[in-house]
Design a protein around this motif. Structure first.
Motif, PDB file in Angstrom:
ATOM      1  N   ARG A   1       0.647  -1.319   0.209  1.00  0.00           N
ATOM      2  CA  ARG A   1      -0.100  -0.491   0.470  1.00  0.00           C
ATOM      3  C   ARG A   1       1.345   1.207   0.257  1.00  0.00           C
ATOM      4  O   ARG A   1       0.585   2.311  -0.895  1.00  0.00           O
ATOM      5  N   PRO A   2       1.620   1.407   0.244  1.00  0.00           N
ATOM      6  CA  PRO A   2       2.275   2.640   0.799  1.00  0.00           C
ATOM      7  C   PRO A   2       3.912   2.542   0.137  1.00  0.00           C
ATOM      8  O   PRO A   2       3.338   3.652  -0.883  1.00  0.00           O
ATOM      9  N   PHE A   3       3.666   1.178  -0.968  1.00  0.00           N
ATOM     10  CA  PHE A   3       4.247   1.284  -1.876  1.00  0.00           C
ATOM     11  C   PHE A   3       3.642   2.527  -3.451  1.00  0.00           C
ATOM     12  O   PHE A   3       4.209   3.536  -4.012  1.00  0.00           O
ATOM     13  N   LEU A   4       2.167   1.522  -3.733  1.00  0.00           N
ATOM     14  CA  LEU A   4       1.243   1.867  -4.557  1.00  0.00           C
ATOM     15  C   LEU A   4       0.893   3.188  -4.191  1.00  0.00           C
ATOM     16  O   LEU A   4       0.526   4.375  -5.417  1.00  0.00           O
ATOM     17  N   GLU A   5       1.043   4.298  -2.973  1.00  0.00           N
ATOM     18  CA  GLU A   5       0.794   5.873  -3.284  1.00  0.00           C
ATOM     19  C   GLU A   5       1.736   6.133  -2.891  1.00  0.00           C
ATOM     20  O   GLU A   5       1.135   7.518  -3.510  1.00  0.00           O
ATOM     21  N   ARG A   6       3.274   6.336  -2.819  1.00  0.00           N
ATOM     22  CA  ARG A   6       4.115   6.781  -2.707  1.00  0.00           C
ATOM     23  C   ARG A   6       5.353   6.587  -3.692  1.00  0.00           C
ATOM     24  O   ARG A   6       5.219   7.872  -5.049  1.00  0.00           O
ATOM     25  N   VAL A   7       4.710   5.452  -4.701  1.00  0.00           N
ATOM     26  CA  VAL A   7       5.946   5.405  -5.996  1.00  0.00           C
ATOM     27  C   VAL A   7       4.752   5.420  -7.378  1.00  0.00           C
ATOM     28  O   VAL A   7       5.341   6.187  -8.137  1.00  0.00           O
ATOM     29  N   THR A   8       3.972   4.778  -7.101  1.00  0.00           N
ATOM     30  CA  THR A   8       3.381   4.624  -8.748  1.00  0.00           C
ATOM     31  C   THR A   8       2.198   5.340  -8.578  1.00  0.00           C
ATOM     32  O   THR A   8       1.550   6.083  -9.770  1.00  0.00           O
ATOM     33  N   ALA A   9       2.015   6.357  -6.998  1.00  0.00           N
ATOM     34  CA  ALA A   9       0.827   7.801  -7.559  1.00  0.00           C
ATOM     35  C   ALA A   9      -0.430   7.369  -7.240  1.00  0.00           C
ATOM     36  O   ALA A   9      -1.362   8.440  -8.366  1.00  0.00           O
ATOM     37  N   LEU A  10      -1.398   6.220  -6.400  1.00  0.00           N
ATOM     38  CA  LEU A  10      -2.289   6.197  -7.072  1.00  0.00           C
ATOM     39  C   LEU A  10      -3.509   6.477  -6.521  1.00  0.00           C
ATOM     40  O   LEU A  10      -2.896   6.748  -4.611  1.00  0.00           O
TER      41      LEU A  10
ATOM     42  N   ILE B   1      -6.476   6.970  -3.775  1.00  0.00           N
ATOM     43  CA  ILE B   1      -7.408   5.219  -3.061  1.00  0.00           C
ATOM     44  C   ILE B   1      -7.951   4.609  -4.357  1.00  0.00           C
ATOM     45  O   ILE B   1      -8.527   3.374  -3.327  1.00  0.00           O
ATOM     46  N   ASN B   2      -8.889   5.526  -4.634  1.00  0.00           N
ATOM     47  CA  ASN B   2     -10.030   4.345  -5.093  1.00  0.00           C
ATOM     48  C   ASN B   2      -9.294   3.361  -5.951  1.00  0.00           C
ATOM     49  O   ASN B   2      -9.750   2.105  -6.175  1.00  0.00           O
ATOM     50  N   ILE B   3      -8.417   4.035  -6.868  1.00  0.00           N
ATOM     51  CA  ILE B   3      -7.514   3.102  -7.884  1.00  0.00           C
ATOM     52  C   ILE B   3      -6.538   1.975  -7.392  1.00  0.00           C
ATOM     53  O   ILE B   3      -6.692   0.523  -7.291  1.00  0.00           O
ATOM     54  N   LEU B   4      -5.818   3.267  -5.808  1.00  0.00           N
ATOM     55  CA  LEU B   4      -5.488   2.124  -5.382  1.00  0.00           C
ATOM     56  C   LEU B   4      -5.897   0.630  -5.001  1.00  0.00           C
ATOM     57  O   LEU B   4      -5.724  -0.215  -4.249  1.00  0.00           O
ATOM     58  N   SER B   5      -7.230   0.884  -4.248  1.00  0.00           N
ATOM     59  CA  SER B   5      -8.020  -0.495  -3.874  1.00  0.00           C
ATOM     60  C   SER B   5      -8.538  -0.883  -4.617  1.00  0.00           C
ATOM     61  O   SER B   5      -8.257  -2.816  -4.714  1.00  0.00           O
ATOM     62  N   MET B   6      -8.615  -0.532  -6.260  1.00  0.00           N
ATOM     63  CA  MET B   6      -8.843  -1.900  -7.497  1.00  0.00           C
ATOM     64  C   MET B   6      -7.812  -2.534  -7.693  1.00  0.00           C
ATOM     65  O   MET B   6      -7.911  -3.532  -8.232  1.00  0.00           O
TER      66      MET B   6
END
Length: 400
Positions: A240-249, A251-256
């Motif tokens: 989750r922190p990787f997808l938030e900080r690096v991939t910059a997703l 919250i909605n896309i991250l959940s998907m």
């Protein structure tokens, strides 16, 4: 009620696999894994209601893991004289009561008592699960039965966090835990109706569990299992922190993306049962090799949203079936000592999960996110190397 009585001995001792009985155990694994990780999506309201910090509320996971390790090592010893059907019923009842205790907890200490009960159910059942399936399923059906059992785990991984968060917003965290009580009772009734009597095997001792490590093939396989779980968790826990900080997703896309990872794992769990019957060694070696490559690939392509999402679906497809593969391997290496081996394996896996979380977290915070992913790659590659030396085929005598 099923009237057949299964005697202890080699696998493949029944002519027809009672799939209804296997399915009711799959429901139990869904509850076990779902309740183990349910607090992660409810930490904030739990902490606020019980007047503790979120870090303290996070002890809910640590406490259940600690008691899972203790029970996996000593539970079979304490309950060695009971019919295994009765033992499963006891652990299911403990699980249902634990949800009731957690939901009504008036203090943090009572809350942790409820979480300790979850750990007892987790360690106790998982340590017996492979041995029970080996007695329920006919020989050729055993990999499929293990995959069905682990399907409950995969489904819980997919649904526990989003469903817990959603229900928590509607009925509160106490109501969310309370809902699982009737589900646990339904599982108990289902087991009463379908599980056959399974007389206890020879008493299992902690000495016997660790004595299995004198079998070189088994010891190497346990080391390979540990490396696989430490590696997977040093990466997976910090997605989750990787997808938030690096991939910059957002919250909605991250959940998907996380949902896609879970759905991939669910698909992989059911697909692996078709592979293991004839290609067990290839799976034990090949899966961690590919996962190691995916971990390295994520370091390079982490900023590309679509590619990262696709890689994570493949990660879920390959990582979730690993317990199925190693449980199937164990039925071939120590077919007459599955209760002892299962207890040792569960303790090892629970410790490996904690070790992966600690090692990955330290690297993530002190060196950088990429270091945790490279650690995962190295450990998974090491697991593949050890798997080449733990192929089934060595006759094991384990009467101490």
């Amino acid at each position: 009620m099923t009237e057949i009585t299964l005697q202890e001995g080699f696998t493949g001792r029944v002519e027809t696999t009672p799939w209804g009985a296997v399915a009711c155990l799959s429901l139990l694994t869904f509850l076990l894994v779902g309740l183990e990780f349910l607090p992660t999506s409810l930490l904030t309201p739990i902490a606020r209601d019980l007047s503790v910090t979120e870090g303290q509320a996070g002890l809910a996971i640590a406490v259940s893991g600690f008691f899972a390790v203790i029970t996996s090592l000593f539970g079979n010893v304490v309950l060695s004289r009971l019919d295994r059907r009765t033992v499963v019923l006891v652990y299911t009842a403990v699980l249902a009561v634990s949800s009731f205790v957690v939901a009504l907890a008036g203090s943090f200490s009572v809350f942790l008592i409820g979480r300790a009960m979850v750990g007892i159910a987790i360690g106790g059942f998982w340590s017996l699960s492979t041995a029970i399936l080996a007695r329920l399923a006919s020989g050729p059906d055993l990999p499929k039965a293990i995959a069905l059992l682990q399907g409950g785990t995969a489904l819980a991984i997919v649904t526990a966090a989003p469903l817990g968060s959603f229900l928590g917003s509607l009925i509160g965290w106490r109501g969310t835990f309370l809902i699982t009580v009737p589900i646990g009772l339904a599982a108990l009734v289902w087991q009463l109706a379908l599980l056959p009597k399974m007389p206890p095997a020879a008493a299992v001792s902690v000495t016997q569990m660790f004595g299995l490590l004198r079998n070189r093939t088994f010891a190497i396989g346990m080391a390979a299992t540990a490396l696989a779980f430490i590696g997977m968790n040093s990466l997976s826990i910090y997605l989750r922190p990787f997808l938030e900080r690096v991939t910059a997703l957002d919250i909605n896309i991250l959940s998907m993306v996380l949902l896609g990872l879970g759905v991939g794992g669910l698909a992989g769990t059911f697909a692996i049962g078709l592979v293991l019957r004839r290609h067990l060694s290839a799976a034990l070696i090949g899966i961690p090799c590919v996962l190691a490559l995916l971990a390295v690939l994520l370091v390079g392509i982490g900023s590309f949203k679509a590619v990262t999402a696709a890689v994570l679906v493949l990660w879920g497809f390959l990582s979730t079936p690993i317990p199925v593969a190693w449980n199937t391997w164990m039925t071939r290496i120590i077919p007459d000592d599955l209760e002892a081996g299962g207890g040792l394996q569960v303790a090892l896996i629970q410790s490996a999960i904690a070790g992966g979380a600690f090692a990955g977290g330290m690297l993530f915070d002190t060196v950088g996110w990429w270091s945790a992913f490279l650690l995962a790659a190295v450990l998974l590659a090491g697991s593949a190397v050890l798997a080449t030396m733990s192929r089934p085929g060595i006759q094991h005598q384990s009467k101490f």
